[in-house]
Design a protein around this motif. Structure first.
Motif, PDB file in Angstrom:
ATOM      1  N   PRO A  21       2.808  16.191  -4.096  1.00 45.63           N
ATOM      2  CA  PRO A  21       1.776  15.180  -3.914  1.00 45.63           C
ATOM      3  C   PRO A  21       1.515  14.080  -4.926  1.00 45.63           C
ATOM      4  CG  PRO A  21       0.874  17.314  -3.130  1.00 45.63           C
ATOM      5  CD  PRO A  21       2.615  17.408  -3.942  1.00 45.63           C
ATOM      6  N   ALA A 119       9.060  -4.371   4.988  1.00 44.87           N
ATOM      7  CA  ALA A 119       9.777  -3.930   5.807  1.00 44.87           C
ATOM      8  C   ALA A 119      10.977  -3.030   5.295  1.00 44.87           C
ATOM      9  CB  ALA A 119      10.167  -5.039   6.759  1.00 44.87           C
ATOM     10  N   ILE A 120      11.576  -3.476   4.350  1.00 47.21           N
ATOM     11  CA  ILE A 120      12.568  -2.632   3.620  1.00 47.21           C
ATOM     12  C   ILE A 120      12.120  -1.168   2.892  1.00 47.21           C
ATOM     13  CG2 ILE A 120      14.447  -2.500   1.867  1.00 47.21           C
ATOM     14  CD1 ILE A 120      14.728  -5.261   2.072  1.00 47.21           C
ATOM     15  N   PHE A 121      11.074  -1.255   2.370  1.00 52.84           N
ATOM     16  CA  PHE A 121      10.263  -0.081   1.738  1.00 52.84           C
ATOM     17  C   PHE A 121       9.761   0.746   2.678  1.00 52.84           C
ATOM     18  CE2 PHE A 121       8.702  -2.467  -2.503  1.00 52.84           C
ATOM     19  CZ  PHE A 121      10.276  -2.750  -2.853  1.00 52.84           C
ATOM     20  N   GLY A 122       9.538   0.512   3.897  1.00 48.90           N
ATOM     21  CA  GLY A 122       9.280   1.415   4.806  1.00 48.90           C
ATOM     22  C   GLY A 122      10.174   2.158   5.423  1.00 48.90           C
ATOM     23  N   LYS A 123      11.422   1.703   5.127  1.00 54.13           N
ATOM     24  CA  LYS A 123      12.675   2.239   5.918  1.00 54.13           C
ATOM     25  C   LYS A 123      13.586   3.169   4.802  1.00 54.13           C
ATOM     26  CE  LYS A 123      11.566   1.088  10.143  1.00 54.13           C
ATOM     27  NZ  LYS A 123      11.252   2.122  10.995  1.00 54.13           N
ATOM     28  N   ARG A 128      11.522   1.322  -6.329  1.00 53.51           N
ATOM     29  CA  ARG A 128      11.205   0.118  -5.979  1.00 53.51           C
ATOM     30  C   ARG A 128      10.910  -0.941  -7.218  1.00 53.51           C
ATOM     31  NH1 ARG A 128      11.904   2.151  -1.458  1.00 53.51           N
ATOM     32  NH2 ARG A 128      10.078   3.114  -0.215  1.00 53.51           N
ATOM     33  N   LYS A 194      -4.428  -3.942  -1.765  1.00 53.73           N
ATOM     34  CA  LYS A 194      -5.495  -3.820  -1.192  1.00 53.73           C
ATOM     35  C   LYS A 194      -6.390  -5.033  -1.186  1.00 53.73           C
ATOM     36  CE  LYS A 194      -9.068  -0.576  -1.701  1.00 53.73           C
ATOM     37  NZ  LYS A 194     -10.058  -0.145  -2.604  1.00 53.73           N
ATOM     38  N   TYR A 195      -6.004  -6.046  -2.112  1.00 52.94           N
ATOM     39  CA  TYR A 195      -6.951  -7.271  -1.974  1.00 52.94           C
ATOM     40  C   TYR A 195      -5.567  -8.319  -2.020  1.00 52.94           C
ATOM     41  CZ  TYR A 195      -9.932  -4.163  -4.483  1.00 52.94           C
ATOM     42  OH  TYR A 195     -10.664  -3.087  -5.042  1.00 52.94           O
ATOM     43  N   ASP A 197      -6.232 -11.377  -1.383  1.00 60.20           N
ATOM     44  CA  ASP A 197      -6.675 -12.791  -1.771  1.00 60.20           C
ATOM     45  C   ASP A 197      -6.149 -13.139  -3.307  1.00 60.20           C
ATOM     46  OD1 ASP A 197      -8.479 -10.748  -2.432  1.00 60.20           O
ATOM     47  OD2 ASP A 197     -10.373 -11.794  -1.913  1.00 60.20           O
ATOM     48  N   LEU A 198      -5.684 -12.095  -3.829  1.00 59.32           N
ATOM     49  CA  LEU A 198      -4.992 -12.257  -5.367  1.00 59.32           C
ATOM     50  C   LEU A 198      -3.865 -13.295  -5.071  1.00 59.32           C
ATOM     51  CD1 LEU A 198      -5.104  -8.878  -7.303  1.00 59.32           C
ATOM     52  CD2 LEU A 198      -6.128 -10.987  -7.920  1.00 59.32           C
ATOM     53  N   ARG A 280       4.169   5.265  -4.111  1.00 57.68           N
ATOM     54  CA  ARG A 280       4.245   6.346  -3.665  1.00 57.68           C
ATOM     55  C   ARG A 280       3.359   6.161  -2.388  1.00 57.68           C
ATOM     56  NH1 ARG A 280       3.637  11.295  -5.338  1.00 57.68           N
ATOM     57  NH2 ARG A 280       5.818  11.889  -4.866  1.00 57.68           N
ATOM     58  N   ASN A 281       2.545   5.831  -2.232  1.00 60.67           N
ATOM     59  CA  ASN A 281       1.856   5.913  -0.954  1.00 60.67           C
ATOM     60  C   ASN A 281       1.284   4.387  -0.404  1.00 60.67           C
ATOM     61  OD1 ASN A 281       1.245   8.470  -0.052  1.00 60.67           O
ATOM     62  ND2 ASN A 281      -0.049   8.692  -2.095  1.00 60.67           N
ATOM     63  N   ASP A 284       1.057   3.442   3.342  1.00 58.16           N
ATOM     64  CA  ASP A 284      -0.088   4.229   4.239  1.00 58.16           C
ATOM     65  C   ASP A 284      -1.090   3.100   4.431  1.00 58.16           C
ATOM     66  OD1 ASP A 284       1.586   6.288   4.215  1.00 58.16           O
ATOM     67  OD2 ASP A 284       0.220   7.472   2.863  1.00 58.16           O
ATOM     68  N   THR A 285      -0.844   1.970   3.441  1.00 56.54           N
ATOM     69  CA  THR A 285      -2.244   1.150   3.443  1.00 56.54           C
ATOM     70  C   THR A 285      -1.420  -0.324   3.750  1.00 56.54           C
ATOM     71  OG1 THR A 285      -1.856   1.096   1.082  1.00 56.54           O
ATOM     72  CG2 THR A 285      -3.934   1.956   1.910  1.00 56.54           C
TER      73      THR A 285
ATOM     74  N   ASN B  22     -10.754  -4.729   1.760  1.00 57.23           N
ATOM     75  CA  ASN B  22      -9.697  -5.799   1.814  1.00 57.23           C
ATOM     76  C   ASN B  22     -10.028  -7.135   0.945  1.00 57.23           C
ATOM     77  OD1 ASN B  22      -7.526  -4.362   2.725  1.00 57.23           O
ATOM     78  ND2 ASN B  22      -8.148  -4.752   4.739  1.00 57.23           N
ATOM     79  N   ILE B  91       9.653   7.809   1.261  1.00 56.00           N
ATOM     80  CA  ILE B  91       9.001   6.630   1.412  1.00 56.00           C
ATOM     81  C   ILE B  91       7.303   6.664   1.384  1.00 56.00           C
ATOM     82  CG2 ILE B  91       8.408   5.029   3.375  1.00 56.00           C
ATOM     83  CD1 ILE B  91      11.335   5.431   4.107  1.00 56.00           C
ATOM     84  N   PRO B  94       3.780  13.414   0.444  1.00 53.59           N
ATOM     85  CA  PRO B  94       2.664  14.288   1.127  1.00 53.59           C
ATOM     86  C   PRO B  94       1.349  14.371   0.572  1.00 53.59           C
ATOM     87  CG  PRO B  94       4.344  15.546  -0.191  1.00 53.59           C
ATOM     88  CD  PRO B  94       4.608  14.095  -0.250  1.00 53.59           C
TER      89      PRO B  94
END
Lengths: 286, 411
Positions: A21, A119-123, A128, A194-195, A197-198, A280-281, A284-285, B22, B91, B94
């Motif tokens: 994790p 798109a690539i990173f998700g597959k 990275r 997250k932002y 506007d940067l 790493r995550n 998800d966002t 956001n 990707i 956990p």
């Protein structure tokens, strides 16, 4: 399928890959990145080759942009009577522009790493960092090409310019610029998740940045009491050293240069730290 | 044989709803609000759906995969298959638990990831290969094989943006098929291309698994492909493992496990009815006898209450128990006055195959505005007549089983 706790307890330490994790933020897996070196080369190739497919002037665009910008600055500088340390205007602006361009394009193009490659990173997984590193390299190539444009001008103005031993600093200068561009780019790309506007902030920050850096005016023009403030800009000393090494004029000291070097290292470390935290995550966002 | 993949207590939890505001300004405003001791805007919003704001995509998933095993992973949409594959492929990470693996891992969640339209087929083979983790030397040594398999040799130096979509997919799959990791993770990618190419791809996958002794984790909805390729299976449901074992057992459980609770008649009060903007569904009923045979016409009736005048129609969706979408039809678009109405549908006899079916309804206003999705309104079973079969007992293959006119004539 097997039962847990079966015969393989003795194999426990032979795992080649463990996913957990959380991982240390300071981990920097150079071996993994090295394994993907071909990918970095191919990314560079892709950006470089694909950029000018189906364009009329193609490769010439590398020359056109700095030359035209220089021409405009020469005209403006001439009418506004901005001094150039007694250097030929063309060379003065050209040197400023190509080094600024390198920084600006490193920063703006790496700052889009996560959002632009979602798109690539998700597959598929690959380190990275390969993406921003390839951006730095392909921009280095166009920097070198633009640098070659300088040479005929240097020859033309050979009596006015004095290249000197500081040319040996050139690799350091390029490295410092690349590290700063990459470092800031990584910071921004990690925060844009997250932002959003940067992104806009970077676009106009780069524009403004050029005016607080001695790109189109020499550091010597800045009154002594403001020069102290100007020297907080870590790009200014590098810019001045670059000019000094090629043309023989520039205002800097060992301290300001050392400041730039240290600054670039710190920025890059912060950048990698944030990048590691986010990579790493981020799926998800994003 | 030794264990090459060990998944231990892996869970993945997603936070739903607002993740920050956001914008930097918004988060700063929040931070200031907190400093001043007031509750932030965001917190207030989240508090309203406090318990509904997380989603457990995977929960305590534990399993091992042995070397050379081909494991099929099944589950309905949303069961957690994709999340599991994403975690296995690094990707995303956990939330709890660990995964240990032995050997090179490559995952194939999509074909043609990173293809650049401006580059030629040749250049894209190298680029895609590198993205999937191959070294340049590996791609070079397999280049001819890849081109051969894809069947686009003639266009190999053409930019892929000029390829037909079929060519594009074939080239992309060809690269992926020639990966040589010790552990291969494959999502539903075999369903690309035409039938011939699909056959070729499944053949290639079989070869990879059987002859080259590789460990494969394979996700598919296609039971046939799973049974052809895998020895063992694992079924996920709502993020948990519900069944493991030989693939046949698991697929049978998957198909049988979704046995429907047949309900031929449902009634609702106004308080618990499906409703949207002054329209209520008060009852749904199948008017047939208890047992519905294949040759029977199926009459369905829906009792609606309109509180106000409405231009309205029902959109009727029929699914079988494997979640295949059978058909969609609509009731007449009509101006309803306030009051109660019956809207009837009749499915012709001799159309549906033997098996279980589910009815979903949509409320539609003014001809096109969808106001409500109402799921699982009715569920029924269609039986074959015992004497009907000639030499074949049990369900016929195929999604529907219409009465086809056939004759044999001596000429």
């Amino acid at each position: 399928m097997g039962n847990l706790n079966t015969e393989v307890a003795d194999n426990e330490n032979k795992w080649t890959k463990v996913i957990e994790p959380t991982e240390s933020l300071f981990r920097f897996n150079f071996r993994e990145l090295w394994h993907y070196r071909d990918l970095i080369v191919l990314f560079v190739n892709r950006d470089f080759v694909a950029a000018y497919k189906q364009t009329i002037l193609g490769f010439l665009w590398h020359f056109i942009q700095p030359l035209f910008t220089t021409a405009v600055f020469v005209l403006v500088g001439y009418f506004a009577k901005i001094p150039t340390d007694g250097l030929p205007r063309t060379l003065f602006y050209l040197t400023g522009i190509i080094i600024w361009n390198y920084f600006a394009s490193c920063l703006t193009k790496t700052s889009n790493t996560f959002v632009g490659n979602a798109a690539i990173f998700g597959k598929v997984y690959f380190p990275r960092l390969a993406v921003p590193i390839s951006v730095i390299i392909s921009n280095l190539m166009s920097f070198i090409i633009q640098f070659l444009v300088l040479i005929p001008f240097m020859i033309w103005y050979r009596t006015d310019v004095h290249p000197n031993i500081y040319l040996l600093c050139l690799p350091v200068i390029i490295l410092v610029i690349a590290m700063m561009g990459l470092g800031f780019g990584l910071i921004v790309s990690s925060l844009t998740i997250k932002y959003r506007d940067l992104v806009y902030f970077v676009a106009f920050g780069v524009q403004l940045g050029m005016y607080v850096t001695p790109v189109i005016y020499p550091m010597s023009l800045v009154p002594a009491k403001f020069r102290y403030i100007m020297s907080f800009n870590p790009i200014s000393p590098v810019m001045e050293v670059f000019r000094f090494s090629l043309l023989g004029r520039g205002t800097f000291s060992e301290y300001t240069l050392a400041y730039s070097v240290i600054f670039s290292i710190v920025v890059l470390l912060i950048g990698i730290l944030l990048f590691n935290k986010v990579e790493r995550n981020f799926m998800d966002t994003v | 044989m030794s264990i090459v993949v060990r998944v231990e207590n892996v869970s993945k939890i997603y936070k739903l709803g607002l993740i920050g505001s956001n914008t930097l300004a918004g988060d700063l405003a929040d931070a200031f609000a907190r400093i001043r001791g007031k509750e932030s805007q965001e917190k207030k919003l989240n508090a309203e759906n406090e318990d509904g704001s997380i989603h457990v995509a995977l929960q305590d998933v534990t399993f091992d995969v042995k070397e050379g095993e081909v494991l099929g992973i099944i589950g309905k949409n949303g069961a957690g298959k994709s999340t599991l594959l994403k975690i296995l492929s690094s990707i995303t990470s956990p939330t709890t638990g660990t995964i240990k693996m032995k050997g090179r891992v490559a995952s194939l969640l999509e074909v043609g990831t990173g293809f650049h339209p401006e580059l030629s087929g040749r250049e894209n083979i190298f680029l895609n290969g590198a993205i999937l983790g191959m070294l340049r030397s590996e791609v070079t040594s397999k280049f001819d094989e890849i081109v051969d398999f894809s069947g686009v040799a003639k266009f190999i130096d053409t930019p892929v943006k000029r390829y037909s979509s079929g060519m594009y997919v074939r080239l992309a799959f060809a690269v992926a098929a020639h990966l040589e990791p010790e552990i291969l993770i494959v999502d539903e990618v075999l369903s690309v291309g035409d039938a011939d190419f699909q056959k070729k791809s499944i053949g290639k996958m079989k070869d990879v698994a059987a002859n080259q002794g590789r460990t494969v984790l394979f996700v598919s909805h296609t039971i046939k492909a799973l049974q052809a390729l895998c020895q063992n299976g694992l079924m996920l449901q709502n993020g948990k493992i519900v069944k493991t074992g030989p693939i046949k057992e698991v697929t049978d459980f998957y198909l049988g496990g979704s046995d429907l609770n047949y309900s031929l008649s449902n009634e609702w009060t106004r308080e618990n009815a499906h409703f949207a903007e002054g329209v209520y569904l008060l009852a749904a009923k199948i008017k047939n006898e208890e047992v519905i045979y294949r040759s029977d016409r199926i009459s369905l009736s829906f009792k609606m209450l309109f509180e106000t005048k409405k231009k309205f129609h029902l959109s009727f969706h029929l699914f079988n128990k494997n979640e295949d979408y059978i058909f969609n039809c609509m009731s007449e678009i009509m101006d309803f006055e306030a009051g109660e109405y019956l809207i009837n549908f009749e499915i012709p006899g001799g159309l549906l195959n033997e098996g279980g079916y589910v009815v979903h309804l949509n409320f539609v206003e003014n001809g096109s505005t969808l106001t409500l999705n109402a799921f699982n309104i009715l569920a029924f079973e269609v039986k074959a007549i015992a004497t009907e079969g000639i030499s074949w007992y049990g369900q016929w293959p195929g999604i529907v089983r219409p009465e086809i006119f056939t004759e044999s004539i001596k000429i």
